[in-house]
Design a protein around this motif. Structure first.
Motif, PDB file in Angstrom:
ATOM      1  N   SER A   1       0.744  -1.344  -0.049  1.00 15.23           N
ATOM      2  CA  SER A   1      -0.046   0.165   0.114  1.00 15.23           C
ATOM      3  C   SER A   1       0.683   1.224  -0.020  1.00 15.23           C
ATOM      4  O   SER A   1       0.257   2.229  -0.055  1.00 15.23           O
ATOM      5  CB  SER A   1      -1.042  -0.137   1.106  1.00 15.23           C
ATOM      6  OG  SER A   1      -0.284  -0.126   2.410  1.00 15.23           O
TER       7      SER A   1
ATOM      8  N   GLU B   1       2.777   4.250  -1.602  1.00 15.42           N
ATOM      9  CA  GLU B   1       3.140   4.810  -2.766  1.00 15.42           C
ATOM     10  C   GLU B   1       4.922   4.443  -3.166  1.00 15.42           C
ATOM     11  O   GLU B   1       5.600   4.919  -2.157  1.00 15.42           O
ATOM     12  CB  GLU B   1       2.918   6.255  -2.761  1.00 15.42           C
ATOM     13  CG  GLU B   1       1.386   6.294  -2.564  1.00 15.42           C
ATOM     14  CD  GLU B   1       0.914   7.810  -2.641  1.00 15.42           C
ATOM     15  OE1 GLU B   1       1.937   8.728  -2.745  1.00 15.42           O
ATOM     16  OE2 GLU B   1      -0.053   8.365  -2.461  1.00 15.42           O
TER      17      GLU B   1
ATOM     18  N   ILE C   1       8.924   7.101  -2.167  1.00 19.83           N
ATOM     19  CA  ILE C   1       9.032   7.994  -1.084  1.00 19.83           C
ATOM     20  C   ILE C   1      10.453   7.953  -0.510  1.00 19.83           C
ATOM     21  O   ILE C   1      11.131   6.923  -0.601  1.00 19.83           O
ATOM     22  CB  ILE C   1       7.891   7.107   0.062  1.00 19.83           C
ATOM     23  CG1 ILE C   1       6.571   7.168  -0.310  1.00 19.83           C
ATOM     24  CG2 ILE C   1       8.397   7.755   1.344  1.00 19.83           C
ATOM     25  CD1 ILE C   1       5.646   6.414   0.632  1.00 19.83           C
TER      26      ILE C   1
ATOM     27  N   THR D   1       9.616  13.721   0.956  1.00 22.03           N
ATOM     28  CA  THR D   1       8.405  13.246   1.428  1.00 22.03           C
ATOM     29  C   THR D   1       8.163  14.039   2.868  1.00 22.03           C
ATOM     30  O   THR D   1       6.932  14.496   3.288  1.00 22.03           O
ATOM     31  CB  THR D   1       7.748  12.070   1.281  1.00 22.03           C
ATOM     32  OG1 THR D   1       7.977  11.355   0.198  1.00 22.03           O
ATOM     33  CG2 THR D   1       6.293  11.842   1.832  1.00 22.03           C
TER      34      THR D   1
END
Length: 281
Positions: free
Chosen positions: A26, A28, A31, A101
């Motif tokens: 899950s 992304e 990162i 991020t």
């Protein structure tokens, strides 16, 4: 790094199949986290009664975090990798060039109240969210009191991504200094930051599972053993030989333990498994 080995049961007259799955499906892709170890070089920060420097504690924690994040397939950019001075402007540039991020800045400062201060830039929703997540995990895993606050720290202010300054307390005593340099203490604090960051990045704990276990040698608990989960995620057993791991995606996983030249047999487990027993030969 970032993948876990999954073994599927074999059918008749067939070998078991082995495949590599992303550690967190899950998450992304792409990162990158910047981990900042404050101080360095002549900027030692706090110096303990036996000579331990805050800058060294910061770097040790940053290195441990780098290993944990990398094991989950998360890119990491350190602002410094050795004991050398890095200016605040250069730290900002390192984070910006990495297109981070999130930025996590690590520090140690004298605070006899044993309180971890979590500072974010005023008005930053992302900074506030990671601060609150860190407060939960650091409090529950490491046992510290925490305070979430706003800060005008240059690095936190100038980065374009959400950022948080994590300031761990030191009380100036020899016993506290020795405690902070123990490997298990460093690892425990790193786990708290790791799990808090996973929650911030969108890993839902309700959709994952946790498991605990114990490492033994000659039928006695073995502390300080390295536990490897899925060939990637590193854990350390405590003085009672116990360890635990959280936020594992459902399915088959593999755990094994190492201590010196000894190693355990690999143990396969899943979300329905009871406590794991890793016995060193």
């Amino acid at each position: 790094r970032g993948f876990r080995k999954t073994i599927a049961a074999a059918g008749d007259n067939a070998y078991p199949s082995i495949r590599l799955d992303s550690y967190f499906e899950s998450l992304e892709p792409g990162i990158v986290l910047t981990v900042d170890a404050a101080g360095g070089g002549e900027e030692t920060g706090w110096v303990g009664p036996t000579g331990v420097k805050a800058s060294d504690l910061n770097l040790a924690l940053a290195r441990r975090l780098t290993g944990l994040f990398s094991s989950a397939g998360i890119g990491v950019q350190l602002t410094r990798e050795t004991d050398h001075k890095v200016g605040p402007e250069q730290r900002v540039l390192i984070s910006e060039n990495a297109r981070s991020t999130l930025l996590i800045s690590l520090s140690h400062r004298e605070n006899k109240d044993r309180q971890v201060i979590l500072g974010h830039f005023p008005g930053s929703s992302g900074g506030n969210r990671i601060s609150l997540s860190l407060a939960d995990e650091i409090g529950s895993i490491s046992g510290y009191e925490t305070e979430v606050t706003e800060t005008a720290d240059y690095l936190i202010q100038q980065t374009s991504c959400p950022a948080v300054k994590v300031v761990f307390p030191v009380d100036g005593s020899v016993s506290n200094e020795l405690d902070l340099t123990e490997a298990l203490n460093t690892w425990t604090r790193a786990y708290a930051i790791f799990y808090a960051t996973l929650r911030y990045l969108g890993i839902e704990e309700d959709a994952t599972f946790s498991v605990s276990g114990r490492v033994t040698a000659d039928d006695r608990p073995l502390g300080g053993a390295l536990v490897l989960v899925d060939g990637s995620l590193e854990l350390l057993s405590d003085d009672d030989g116990k360890f635990s791991v959280r936020m594992l995606e459902e399915g088959n996983h593999i755990a094994e333990a190492f201590s010196g030249t000894q190693r355990s047999a690999p143990v396969m487990f899943d979300q329905d498994s009871d406590e794991l027993r890793l016995k060193l030969d």
